[in-house]
Design a protein around this motif. Sequence first.
Motif, PDB file in Angstrom:
ATOM      1  N   ASP A 223     -50.799   5.424 -18.398  1.00 38.71           N
ATOM      2  CA  ASP A 223     -52.026   5.176 -17.318  1.00 38.71           C
ATOM      3  C   ASP A 223     -53.343   5.220 -17.908  1.00 38.71           C
ATOM      4  O   ASP A 223     -54.403   5.313 -17.282  1.00 38.71           O
ATOM      5  CB  ASP A 223     -51.638   6.081 -16.065  1.00 38.71           C
ATOM      6  CG  ASP A 223     -52.091   7.504 -16.504  1.00 38.71           C
ATOM      7  OD1 ASP A 223     -51.983   7.974 -17.584  1.00 38.71           O
ATOM      8  OD2 ASP A 223     -51.802   8.383 -15.297  1.00 38.71           O
ATOM      9  N   ILE A 226     -54.545   0.072 -21.297  1.00 38.76           N
ATOM     10  CA  ILE A 226     -54.734  -1.149 -20.379  1.00 38.76           C
ATOM     11  C   ILE A 226     -54.709  -2.366 -21.458  1.00 38.76           C
ATOM     12  O   ILE A 226     -55.559  -2.152 -22.361  1.00 38.76           O
ATOM     13  CB  ILE A 226     -55.627  -1.300 -19.358  1.00 38.76           C
ATOM     14  CG1 ILE A 226     -55.591  -2.481 -18.367  1.00 38.76           C
ATOM     15  CG2 ILE A 226     -57.153  -0.972 -20.012  1.00 38.76           C
ATOM     16  CD1 ILE A 226     -56.346  -2.044 -17.129  1.00 38.76           C
ATOM     17  N   TRP A 258     -51.617  -2.744 -17.116  1.00 41.07           N
ATOM     18  CA  TRP A 258     -51.484  -1.296 -17.573  1.00 41.07           C
ATOM     19  C   TRP A 258     -50.266  -1.382 -18.514  1.00 41.07           C
ATOM     20  O   TRP A 258     -49.332  -2.124 -18.349  1.00 41.07           O
ATOM     21  CB  TRP A 258     -51.544  -0.285 -16.476  1.00 41.07           C
ATOM     22  CG  TRP A 258     -52.573  -0.150 -15.656  1.00 41.07           C
ATOM     23  CD1 TRP A 258     -53.068  -0.803 -14.478  1.00 41.07           C
ATOM     24  CD2 TRP A 258     -53.769   0.748 -15.954  1.00 41.07           C
ATOM     25  NE1 TRP A 258     -54.505  -0.413 -14.035  1.00 41.07           N
ATOM     26  CE2 TRP A 258     -54.819   0.435 -15.028  1.00 41.07           C
ATOM     27  CE3 TRP A 258     -54.102   1.356 -17.234  1.00 41.07           C
ATOM     28  CZ2 TRP A 258     -56.138   1.097 -15.152  1.00 41.07           C
ATOM     29  CZ3 TRP A 258     -55.426   2.158 -16.993  1.00 41.07           C
ATOM     30  CH2 TRP A 258     -56.265   1.880 -16.122  1.00 41.07           C
TER      31      TRP A 258
END
Length: 269
Positions: A223, A226, A258
């Motif tokens: 996370d 990207i 992502w």
Amino acid sequence: MTIKSVIQETPDIKTFHLVFQDEEMRKNFRFETGQFAEYSAFGSGESTFCIASSPTRMDYIECCFRKTGKVTDALFGLSEGDTIGFRGPYGNIFPLDKFEGKNLIFIGGGIALPPLRSVIWNVLDTRDRFGDISIVYGARSVDDLVYKRELKEWHERDDVTLVKTVDPGGETDNWDGHVGFVPTILENEFAPKPDNTIAIVCGPPIMIKYTFEALERLGFTQDQMITTLENRMKCGLGKCGRCNIGSTYVCIDGPVFWAEEIAEMPQEF
Ligand SMILES: Cc1cc2nc3c(=O)[nH]c(=O)nc-3n(C[C@H](O)[C@H](O)[C@H](O)COP(=O)(O)OP(=O)(O)OC[C@H]3O[C@@H](n4cnc5c(N)ncnc54)[C@H](O)[C@@H]3O)c2cc1C
Ligand code: FES
């Protein structure tokens, strides 16, 4: 749109600075960073390029493209004052609201700097919203680096760290950057810390893969990574089925994803 000016970036890459011919369109046109468009050379067809300028700088659009085939050959032959077709913007966007307050590392290779450049200028034009900004950019050789004048400008800014590299054998006698592949230089020379940081990666699929792996070894989680994909497209509208990876349509679900979304895609990618 009218080609207001042309910059020859490398022997086979050009930047077009484009302005709308229709005044109403110029006033009403909006896009966000990460989006792409279809650009056409009349009689030859359309090509997909990102919008390489920043939405903080309205009134014009810039694209930067490599001559690789029929349409890009035709576009390459156009000059200042010529007209090109434009439809867009399409696709999703880089979520700048999620980047707010974070350190950002832009990592790009070769012709993949244009989509990053849109975000870079957007972030630099609203600098207070973000933490440290670093740019790691590489190309096959010094000749293949795009936006050389902007690389110089970023290098001279004291609120940006620029790390530039060329592949082994691509350096010149007066080259003042690194020599080595982007993921290697990123991991071994720059070695960014993952705390409160987002890595924005753009390049060919193989570079994205090795860069994500290098970032994971540095402690980045999915996370915090990207990217934007450049699968071949035709309609840009989710209709023709040209761009899909499994059930994902890169043109409407992306092109920005992502790392955790990419990890769920079929292995073919
Ligand atoms: C969202 C998105 C953003 C893009 N942004 C840019 C950009 O800013 N600048 C830029 O130069 N290019 C960009 N591309 C890639 C670009 O669309 C193609 O390289 C271009 O359309 C080729 O057009 P052509 O008709 O001249 O080539 P063609 O005649 O169609 O093909 C020429 C050669 O290039 C190969 N090729 C064509 N398209 C691709 C592709 N997408 N991936 C891998 N190989 C390909 C073909 O296999 C062939 O060997 C982007 C693509 C996408 C999907
Ligand atoms: S380009 Fe046609 S469906 Fe994506």
